[in-house]
Design a protein around this motif. Structure first.
Motif, short mmCIF file in Angstrom:
data_model
loop_
_atom_site.label_atom_id
_atom_site.label_comp_id
_atom_site.label_asym_id
_atom_site.label_seq_id
_atom_site.Cartn_x
_atom_site.Cartn_y
_atom_site.Cartn_z
N LEU A 41 35.00 42.02 31.85
CA LEU A 41 36.08 42.68 32.58
C LEU A 41 35.60 44.01 33.16
CD1 LEU A 41 39.04 41.87 30.19
CD2 LEU A 41 38.59 40.86 32.44
N TRP B 126 33.50 43.40 36.13
CA TRP B 126 34.33 42.98 37.27
C TRP B 126 35.18 44.12 37.81
CZ3 TRP B 126 36.56 37.97 34.68
CH2 TRP B 126 35.53 37.03 34.52
N LEU C 217 37.67 45.54 36.12
CA LEU C 217 39.04 45.37 35.61
C LEU C 217 39.19 46.12 34.29
CD1 LEU C 217 39.51 41.56 36.27
CD2 LEU C 217 40.40 43.46 37.62
N ALA D 275 39.60 35.66 36.84
CA ALA D 275 40.25 36.68 37.67
C ALA D 275 40.53 36.06 39.03
CB ALA D 275 39.36 37.90 37.81
N GLY E 91 45.23 39.87 41.78
CA GLY E 91 45.30 40.61 40.53
C GLY E 91 45.71 39.83 39.30
N LEU F 136 44.88 37.83 36.02
CA LEU F 136 43.84 37.54 35.03
C LEU F 136 44.39 36.51 34.07
CD1 LEU F 136 41.07 38.11 33.73
CD2 LEU F 136 42.24 39.83 32.32
N LEU G 14 47.42 42.25 37.17
CA LEU G 14 46.69 43.50 37.29
C LEU G 14 46.61 43.92 38.75
CD1 LEU G 14 43.68 42.59 34.97
CD2 LEU G 14 45.72 43.88 34.34
N TRP H 67 44.26 45.18 41.40
CA TRP H 67 42.83 45.39 41.72
C TRP H 67 42.51 44.90 43.09
CZ3 TRP H 67 39.32 41.19 42.12
CH2 TRP H 67 39.79 39.96 41.67
#
Length: 141
Positions: free
Chosen positions: A39, A42, A44, A77, A81, A83, A139, A141
């Protein structure tokens, strides 16, 4: 195994990591450490996801263990966003469900923690004799 996926569509994962681990305390600990590492790589935040992995991996070791059969951790992912965390163990006939723990017990709160941290979670039976417990986090991102 970590890989980049190049599929079209919003449901296709951007990044995916899958590993088989021994159904031991060490395997559960390694699942959490690998999740945090991937994570972070990545970009995250590992926070709630790491705790969810820890709880699901521990449950796989304590309640889904069959000697000689590994459990599988998968992180995916997705665009937008999402996960998705999956832990697959070898005991599909023992489906988990959260229960209110006895206040005097030191264990039994794992799924309640997953339920509190995840945006969604559930159980997918099969293929026999396995089951997969999954959790999703939304998430930014």
């Amino acid at each position: 195994m970590s890989r980049e996926i190049t599929r079209t569509g919003s449901s296709a994962p951007v990044r995916e990591f899958t590993v088989l681990l021994s159904p031991t305390r060490r395997g559960a600990r390694l699942a959490r450490l690998l999740a945090v590492a991937h994570l972070s790589t990545w970009g995250l935040p590992p926070g709630p996801a790491a705790q969810i992995v820890a709880e699901l991996a521990t449950n796989a070791v304590l309640h889904g263990r069959v000697p000689g059969r590994d459990f599988r951790l998968c992180l995916a992912a997705h665009h937008g966003g999402l996960l998705r965390i999956e832990v697959t163990d070898a005991l599909g006939d023992r489906l988990p469900h959260p229960v209110a723990p006895d206040q005097h017990m030191e264990t039994g709160r794992g799924l309640l923690i997953v339920e509190a941290l995840a945006d969604r979670w559930g159980v997918a039976p099969g293929p026999f004799p396995r089951k997969t417990v999954w959790a999703e986090l939304d998430l930014a991102w």
